[in-house]
Design an enzyme around this catalytic site. Structure first.
Site, PDB file in Angstrom:
ATOM      1  N   SER A 114       0.832  -1.203   0.000  1.00 24.79           N
ATOM      2  CA  SER A 114       0.000   0.000   0.000  1.00 24.79           C
ATOM      3  C   SER A 114       0.866   1.251   0.000  1.00 24.79           C
ATOM      4  O   SER A 114       1.948   1.267   0.578  1.00 24.79           O
ATOM      5  CB  SER A 114      -0.885  -0.010   1.253  1.00 24.79           C
ATOM      6  N   TYR A 144      -1.923  -1.147  10.733  1.00 24.47           N
ATOM      7  CA  TYR A 144      -2.164  -1.723   9.398  1.00 24.47           C
ATOM      8  C   TYR A 144      -0.996  -1.354   8.475  1.00 24.47           C
ATOM      9  O   TYR A 144      -0.393  -2.222   7.832  1.00 24.47           O
ATOM     10  CB  TYR A 144      -3.477  -1.204   8.816  1.00 24.47           C
ATOM     11  N   LYS A 156       2.225  -3.655   6.518  1.00 28.02           N
ATOM     12  CA  LYS A 156       2.616  -3.649   5.101  1.00 28.02           C
ATOM     13  C   LYS A 156       4.110  -3.366   4.979  1.00 28.02           C
ATOM     14  O   LYS A 156       4.814  -3.989   4.192  1.00 28.02           O
ATOM     15  CB  LYS A 156       1.813  -2.587   4.329  1.00 28.02           C
ATOM     16  N   GLY A 199      -4.935  10.651  11.725  1.00 23.21           N
ATOM     17  CA  GLY A 199      -4.084   9.742  10.938  1.00 23.21           C
ATOM     18  C   GLY A 199      -4.150   9.997   9.449  1.00 23.21           C
ATOM     19  O   GLY A 199      -3.317   9.468   8.700  1.00 23.21           O
TER      20      GLY A 199
HETATM   21  C1  WQD Z   1     -10.059   8.566   1.380  1.00 22.71           C
HETATM   22  C2  WQD Z   1     -10.310  10.030   1.652  1.00 22.71           C
HETATM   23  C3  WQD Z   1     -10.627  10.542   3.994  1.00 22.71           C
HETATM   24  C4  WQD Z   1     -14.377   8.346   4.452  1.00 22.71           C
HETATM   25  C5  WQD Z   1      -7.005   3.723   3.288  1.00 22.71           C
HETATM   26  C6  WQD Z   1      -5.770   2.934   3.615  1.00 22.71           C
HETATM   27  C7  WQD Z   1      -5.164   2.383   2.364  1.00 22.71           C
HETATM   28  C8  WQD Z   1      -6.211   1.572   1.655  1.00 22.71           C
HETATM   29  C9  WQD Z   1      -7.376   2.484   1.278  1.00 22.71           C
HETATM   30  C10 WQD Z   1      -6.474  -0.770   2.235  1.00 22.71           C
HETATM   31  C11 WQD Z   1      -9.575  10.546   2.891  1.00 22.71           C
HETATM   32  C12 WQD Z   1     -11.901  10.831   3.186  1.00 22.71           C
HETATM   33  C13 WQD Z   1     -13.207   8.897   3.927  1.00 22.71           C
HETATM   34  C14 WQD Z   1     -15.440   9.193   4.850  1.00 22.71           C
HETATM   35  C15 WQD Z   1     -14.134  11.091   4.159  1.00 22.71           C
HETATM   36  N1  WQD Z   1      -6.676   0.520   2.491  1.00 22.71           N
HETATM   37  N2  WQD Z   1     -13.115  10.244   3.786  1.00 22.71           N
HETATM   38  N3  WQD Z   1     -15.275  10.544   4.688  1.00 22.71           N
HETATM   39  O1  WQD Z   1      -7.567   6.562   4.176  1.00 22.71           O
HETATM   40  O2  WQD Z   1      -6.842   7.224   1.799  1.00 22.71           O
HETATM   41  O3  WQD Z   1      -6.628   4.857   2.542  1.00 22.71           O
HETATM   42  O4  WQD Z   1      -7.914   2.968   2.521  1.00 22.71           O
HETATM   43  O5  WQD Z   1      -5.895  -1.285   1.336  1.00 22.71           O
HETATM   44  O6  WQD Z   1      -4.080   1.534   2.684  1.00 22.71           O
HETATM   45  O7  WQD Z   1      -4.827   3.770   4.229  1.00 22.71           O
HETATM   46  O8  WQD Z   1      -8.880   5.795   2.140  1.00 22.71           O
HETATM   47  O9  WQD Z   1     -11.259   5.795   1.540  1.00 22.71           O
HETATM   48  O10 WQD Z   1     -10.621   5.825   4.015  1.00 22.71           O
HETATM   49  O11 WQD Z   1     -10.272   7.867   2.617  1.00 22.71           O
HETATM   50  O12 WQD Z   1     -14.029  12.329   4.037  1.00 22.71           O
HETATM   51  O13 WQD Z   1     -16.530   8.763   5.337  1.00 22.71           O
HETATM   52  O14 WQD Z   1     -11.701  10.222   1.930  1.00 22.71           O
HETATM   53  O15 WQD Z   1     -10.404  11.548   4.961  1.00 22.71           O
HETATM   54  O16 WQD Z   1      -9.179  11.882   2.643  1.00 22.71           O
HETATM   55  P1  WQD Z   1      -7.451   6.224   2.726  1.00 22.71           P
HETATM   56  P2  WQD Z   1     -10.333   6.266   2.614  1.00 22.71           P
END
Ligand code: WQD
Length: 337
Positions: free
Chosen positions: A126, A151, A155, A298
């Site tokens: 990732s 997590y 990785k 985070g």
């Molecule tokens: C994306 C953006 C949130 C939800 C994580 C892991 C990565 C992979 C993908 C596994 C961010 C914003 C999110 C919500 C929001 N995981 N958001 N409201 O955190 O970039 O990556 O998931 O393989 O390894 O780190 O993905 O989809 O959680 O968030 O505003 O209800 O959407 O703050 O900016 P992320 P995400």
């Protein structure tokens, strides 16, 4: 004689799409899944798409003897290892479960490869390993930073374990550092099946649009980005699946330049949360209810890939854009009961 590939976590979101592309590319596939985060129905859906049902074994890869028994039964020409726990937030409350599952199982698989002289290992990594990169777009030269989550740490450590095993035992391996996988297969027979309240943006958007969730919370609009919301590189899961086939062929055809390699797998384009919301509304002609709330602990400001190396070395590039990903995610959501 078709080569047989083991796909662990092969009934999961990215795993199932990769099994489809492996079968389309002429490989035989055997899937291991413990069904902790998916259902056996996905196996039938894969068969409906490709016309071939993969072999399947329900195995908990944390049980060393069961891993050994599997390799007594099956001959494989490569392994694509997806099986892992992947909820960033949950990982902070259950660190030992995450280290045991994400790393223990990895060690057992690599021990079997060592003992049985098996080769060609593809690892699901990732872009999380980069944390907030100092420079954008993110190249493979960007330093791996101290993980912000358990997590992410699994990785990082996983990549180190593979690198050491590769060097010591001659196992040829590639880690693919995914950016943000989104979307669903155009057949709408497979897609993302988040159990419980979705952590990731796209399933939360589609469930809000479907009336399952009351309203989307946008985590912060005070980031140093054009519209204040965080930026990510959203890659269509079918494009991501195809990158695994490209990486596997690189190893099978012995085109790899090192015994252990890693590649950034993204579109190379960053999209903010508000841009994704607007794109979703336009692509699907729906209105989305959302509110701006505080940042999520985070989260980083921005991450998107420099795809130069992956494009060149894997002879692979993304073909599907964000619009297609958001349309397919919505079509998949509409099919859920
Ligand atoms: C994306 C953006 C949130 C939800 C994580 C892991 C990565 C992979 C993908 C596994 C961010 C914003 C999110 C919500 C929001 N995981 N958001 N409201 O955190 O970039 O990556 O998931 O393989 O390894 O780190 O993905 O989809 O959680 O968030 O505003 O209800 O959407 O703050 O900016 P992320 P995400």
């Amino acid at each position: 004689m078709a080569k047989q590939i083991l796909v662990t976590g092969g009934l999961g979101f990215i795993g199932s799409h990769t099994v489809v592309e492996l079968q389309n590319a002429g490989f035989d596939v055997v899937v291991i899944d413990d069904l902790s985060n998916t259902t056996l129905k996905v196996l039938d859906q894969i068969a409906e798409i490709t016309g071939k049902k993969p072999s399947f074994e329900q195995i908990d890869l944390r049980i060393k003897q069961d891993v050994k028994n599997f390799f007594d039964k099956y001959q494989v020409d490569g392994i694509i290892h997806f099986a892992a726990f992947k909820a960033v937030g949950e990982s902070m409350h259950k660190p030992l479960d995450y280290y045991e599952n994400n790393l223990g199982a990895l060690v057992y698989l690599l021990q079997e490869m060592r003992d049985r002289k098996l080769d060609n290992f593809i690892f699901s990594s990732s872009c999380t390993v980069y944390g907030q990169a100092d420079e954008l777009p993110i190249t493979e030269k960007a330093p791996v930073k101290k993980a912000e989550s358990v997590y992410g740490n699994t990785k990082q450590i996983g990549e180190e374990i593979i690198q050491d095993a590769s060097k010591a035992h001659g196992i040829n391996a590639i880690a693919l550092r995914y950016f943000n996988p989104v979307g669903a297969h155009p057949s709408t027979k497979i897609g993302e099946l988040p159990l419980g309240v979705p952590q990731n943006l796209i399933p939360f958007i589609t469930q809000t649009a479907a009336g399952i969730r009351e309203e989307l919370s946008v985590f912060g609009d005070d980031y140093p980005t054009p519209d204040g919301t965080a930026v990510r590189d959203y890659i269509h899961v079918v494009d991501l699946a195809k990158a695994h086939i490209a990486a596997l062929n690189r190893l099978i055809e012995k085109k790899n330049k090192e015994s252990y390699e890693f590649f950034n797998v993204g579109t190379g384009k960053g999209s903010s949360v508000l841009e994704v919301i607007n794109a979703f509304e336009t692509a699907n002609d729906v209105k989305l209810k959302y509110k701006i709330v505080d940042r999520r602990a985070g989260d980083i400001t921005a991450a998107y890939a420099d795809t130069t190396i992956a494009n060149k070395e894997l002879a692979w590039k993304t073909e599907l854009g964000l619009q297609e990903a958001l349309k397919s995610a919505w079509e998949w959501q509409l099919k859920q009961k």
